[in-house]
Design an enzyme around this catalytic site. Sequence first.
Site, PDB file in Angstrom:
ATOM      1  N   CYS A 130       8.340-129.007  51.625  1.00 41.19           N
ATOM      2  CA  CYS A 130       9.329-128.667  50.605  1.00 41.19           C
ATOM      3  C   CYS A 130       8.996-127.325  49.949  1.00 41.19           C
ATOM      4  CB  CYS A 130       9.404-129.796  49.589  1.00 41.19           C
ATOM      5  SG  CYS A 130      10.895-129.831  48.580  1.00 41.19           S
ATOM      6  N   HIS A 131       8.806-127.280  48.628  1.00 39.97           N
ATOM      7  CA  HIS A 131       8.487-126.042  47.924  1.00 39.97           C
ATOM      8  C   HIS A 131       7.020-125.631  48.079  1.00 39.97           C
ATOM      9  CE1 HIS A 131      12.208-127.355  45.874  1.00 39.97           C
ATOM     10  NE2 HIS A 131      12.443-126.059  45.763  1.00 39.97           N
ATOM     11  N   GLU A 162      18.965-125.773  46.827  1.00 43.26           N
ATOM     12  CA  GLU A 162      18.865-125.260  45.452  1.00 43.26           C
ATOM     13  C   GLU A 162      20.261-125.111  44.844  1.00 43.26           C
ATOM     14  OE1 GLU A 162      16.009-125.456  44.519  1.00 43.26           O
ATOM     15  OE2 GLU A 162      14.534-124.437  45.766  1.00 43.26           O
TER      16      GLU A 162
END
Length: 247
Positions: A130-131, A162
């Site tokens: 993910c991030h 996002e």
Amino acid sequence: MAPPRKALIAVTSAHAPLYPDGKETGMLHRLRPHSRYADLEQGLFVTEALHPFNVFREAGFAVELVSENGTYQADWLSQQKEWLSGDDQTFGIFFASAGHASLIDYPDAKGLQNIASDMFSDGKIISAVCHGGAIFPGIIDPSTGKSIIAGKRVTGFTTQGEEEEGVLDTIKSWHRPTIEAAAASAGAICTSIILCAYRIDANHEADISPPGPWDSFTQTDGLIVTGANPASAHATAVAAVEAFNKL
């Protein structure tokens, strides 16, 4: 000699409100239109560390967690019912867990980046979900002077995701790039699950992407293993173990 059967999971030290005005938008608002949690802070998305931790332990790895400054704060969303420092020589897998707050501290987390760089140089697995991919531009391959993902196929949380959450303006206010932009700036070949669709690799095998930014999806390219989103945390850890077992 095979690398140690020991995994190091990086977690973010940062925490910040994702919706500073206290108003959720996009997907989260549709899911919880009357949420009283909107003004709470983001931090470590718990399942993105917990699921890999469980996978690694079940695979016989010893596991330790590390953050840049020795602290962490759990992301409130990851605690809802819908989701439920070390010596790099002693680890065989580096796994960057995530949460939106990773966008804040991972790009400047020199301690974590140096550990991962040393591990990569020693032929060990470097993974992120993910991030967590926000850490990659700063993990340098000493042999090239470039990011370890330069020329590599990777995935991570998409800009589409996002947008659906309605948080692009917040990310801009942090003066941080999206994961797709960060990966592109580091020279990665493939930066989103959409762009990865049906890409043919050197073995003439197609990368089949999921239909959207919330489906489980992973990429493995040599020592680099990446996952797209919270739903991919388990699968990414499994892929990291599979890559490790091939060393």
